[in-house]
Structure formats: C-alpha cells, structure tokens
Design an enzyme around this catalytic site. Structure first.
Site, PDB file in Angstrom:
ATOM      1  CB  ALA A   1      -0.923  -0.003   1.207  1.00 43.11           C
TER       2      ALA A   1
ATOM      3  N   GLY B   1       0.608   3.955  -1.941  1.00 47.66           N
ATOM      4  CA  GLY B   1      -0.118   5.216  -2.013  1.00 47.66           C
ATOM      5  C   GLY B   1       0.338   6.131  -3.132  1.00 47.66           C
TER       6      GLY B   1
ATOM      7  CB  CYS C   1      -3.314   2.213  -7.855  1.00 47.86           C
ATOM      8  SG  CYS C   1      -2.618   2.253  -6.191  1.00 47.86           S
TER       9      CYS C   1
ATOM     10  CG  ASN D   1      -2.471  -2.368 -10.482  1.00 50.14           C
ATOM     11  OD1 ASN D   1      -1.760  -2.791  -9.575  1.00 50.14           O
ATOM     12  ND2 ASN D   1      -2.388  -1.124 -10.929  1.00 50.14           N
ATOM     13  CB  THR D   2      -2.161  -5.334  -6.677  1.00 53.03           C
ATOM     14  OG1 THR D   2      -2.646  -3.998  -6.460  1.00 53.03           O
ATOM     15  CG2 THR D   2      -0.687  -5.291  -7.007  1.00 53.03           C
TER      16      THR D   2
ATOM     17  N   GLY E   1       2.183 -11.100  -7.093  1.00 54.43           N
ATOM     18  CA  GLY E   1       2.990 -12.311  -6.989  1.00 54.43           C
ATOM     19  C   GLY E   1       2.256 -13.549  -7.454  1.00 54.43           C
TER      20      GLY E   1
ATOM     21  N   GLY F   1       0.780 -10.113 -13.724  1.00 50.52           N
ATOM     22  CA  GLY F   1       0.303 -10.668 -12.462  1.00 50.52           C
ATOM     23  C   GLY F   1       0.882 -12.032 -12.185  1.00 50.52           C
TER      24      GLY F   1
ATOM     25  N   GLY G   1       6.793  -8.008 -12.370  1.00 49.35           N
ATOM     26  CA  GLY G   1       7.045  -7.075 -11.278  1.00 49.35           C
ATOM     27  C   GLY G   1       7.598  -7.735 -10.043  1.00 49.35           C
TER      28      GLY G   1
END
Length: 295
Positions: free
Chosen positions: A73, A75, A127, A188-189, A213, A239, A261
C-alpha cells in the site's frame, strides 16, 4: 517446453526488444534503474506511476511479504513533473511512462509533460490503495473511456492497466478500447489485507493494500482470457509471471507480451533467466501461440 523465436516485436504501437516488460512500480523510480533493467534483458520498461502533484504516499509499513506474494500500500508516491529529468536520457529506449490522475484533464496534463520522451503511456486506473485515483475511477467505464481519449490526443500509444477488482473486467476493457487505447494491461494488484494477531491491528499502515505475486497468476490468466474473447486490441498479461512457462501460458490465454514485477524482487536477473529459456532459433512464431488455447 514451447519456445519462441527471438527478435524485436511491436505491441500496442510500442517497439520492444522482446516480450518481457518491467511492470510499473518496481525499480522504475529513476532513469538509472530503468537502464539497468533494460541491460538485464527486459524488452521494455514501465516507470513508476507519475501524477499531477508530488506525493509521499502512505505511512508505513507499506509493503510486506506473504506466503504467496507481496502485499503493498504505497499510495502512489512520486515526484510529479520533476520525473521528466529522469527519462530525458532514455528517449531512444523502450520506456512507457505510467501516469495517473483523478479525471481526464489531469491525465491529459501529466501525459503532456512526457509526450516528447515516452514511447507510450500506461494509464493507471487500477491501483487499489490511492483514494480518488487508480481503481477509484477505473471501475467506471465512462471515466476510463474519457481518460483514455484525453491521453490519446497526444498521439502517443496508450496502454490502459485494468483492475481485477471488478465484477466484469471486459466492460472496462471495452471502454478503454472505445477511448482509443492501443493495448490493455491485465491486471493490477488484487485487494488484500493482513492483520497482526499479536498487535491486534492491520499490518499495513493503510490497513489494506494490493496483493501481487504468484498467488494472483490464475486471476491474471482468467482476465487475459476474458478480454481476448471480447476486445480487439492487444493484451499485455501482468500478475504473478515468474517463469518462461508462465509467459507461454499468458500468451495462450491471449496476451501478446507480459509484464513482470514482483519476481524482480526475488531476483533482479529474472528477465535474462526467462529470456534464455523462452527463446530458441527454432522456436515457434509468437503469432501461432497467442490465443491458441481458445481453439
């Protein structure tokens, strides 16, 4: 294992050295780190997300390891317009600048700072831990369409990075396509949280964050699959990718390239390691692999 023919490629209007791209937010904070990743085998690199105002991000802890990935996180900390100086020396390199804003005007403004230097833009509308930005606007198809259209006015290829935290990701993908996106990045996550049982409170300073991950690889594959069935523009899988076989699986689902990533955190040489296993002189042309699982 299936291997691919080596060589430069073009995906979403951006010329790349190979199919492997550094994902935003990982070693994309300086020009030097971006150059380093390119030298270590990446076909292209995406910068840290840059916004309309400098920001320090959330207070810590901002990142923790989990059994199956990383929960963060941050931000969206960034130096805003000052980042232009970091990529001036990379004008001839495959650098995609990740940008964010709260509305189309902010996206257009930030893109304008980099229009003369970036090979492409990646719109961060995904995000999960920045109030007013990212997924806060990326779950609304009309907003995604308008933000994409605003950035496309600069005449630079636009990739739109989607959030998996929606009921139907294809609705957002179609909106990006209608807005003039050159490619879609999925995903994204995934929203997540851990709680310290000893301290009796959330571990992250922001309480919740985004999981990346290996744990989210199947989620990303499914998102790529669904988007391939629905959209006509190229898809870039993102991802949990950490091996050459993961790349092939993503491509079979419909991706034309992949972003990496979290695996970089485990070994910065991951691009070269994957590249050595992924490519052979007698490999299969990529176009024969992309989407083949759809039959």
């Amino acid at each position: 294992m299936i291997t691919l023919q080596p060589g430069e490629i073009t995906v979403g209007g951006v010329d790349l050295r190979n199919h492997l791209i550094l994902a935003a937010g990982v070693l994309g904070t300086t020009g030097a780190s971006l150059k380093r990743i390119l030298k270590l085998g990446a076909g292209g690199v995406v910068t840290k997300s840059i916004g309309p105002e400098p920001a320090s991000g959330h207070h810590g802890p901002c990142l923790i390891r989990t059994d199956c990935g990383v929960l963060n996180a941050m931000g969206l900390p960034n130096p805003s317009q000052e980042f232009t100086g970091e990529i001036e020396s990379l004008k001839d390199e495959p650098v995609i600048v990740s940008i964010f804003g709260k509305d189309p005007d902010e996206f257009r403004e930030v893109a304008g700072w980099f229009a003369g230097h970036a090979r492409g833009f990646e719109l961060n509308v995904s995000c999960p831990h920045a109030a007013g930005y990212g997924a806060a606007i990326g779950t609304d198809p009309e907003t995604v369409l308008e933000c994409t259209r605003a950035v496309a006015t600069h005449g630079v290829p636009v990739w739109v990075k989607l959030t998996p935290n929606v009921t139907d990701i294809t609705t957002i993908g179609r909106a990006a396509e209608q807005g003039g996106a050159s490619a879609i990045v999925a995903v994204n996550t995934v929203r997540g949280m851990r709680i310290s049982t000893e301290m009796r409170r959330p571990v992250l300073g922001n309480r919740s964050g985004g999981l990346s991950g290996r744990a989210i690889f199947p989620i990303a594959v499914k998102a790529v699959w669904d988007l391939y069935e629905t959209c006509q523009i190229p898809i870039i899988g993102c991802g949990g990718v950490s091996s050459a076989n993961d790349v092939i699986e993503m491509m079979m689902a419909g991706a034309q390239a992949v972003e990496i990533g979290t695996a970089v955190m485990d070994d910065i040489r991951v691009f070269d390691q994957i590249r050595r296993k992924l490519y052979t002189k007698d490999g299969t042309p990529a176009e024969e692999i992309v989407g083949v699982a759809h039959g």
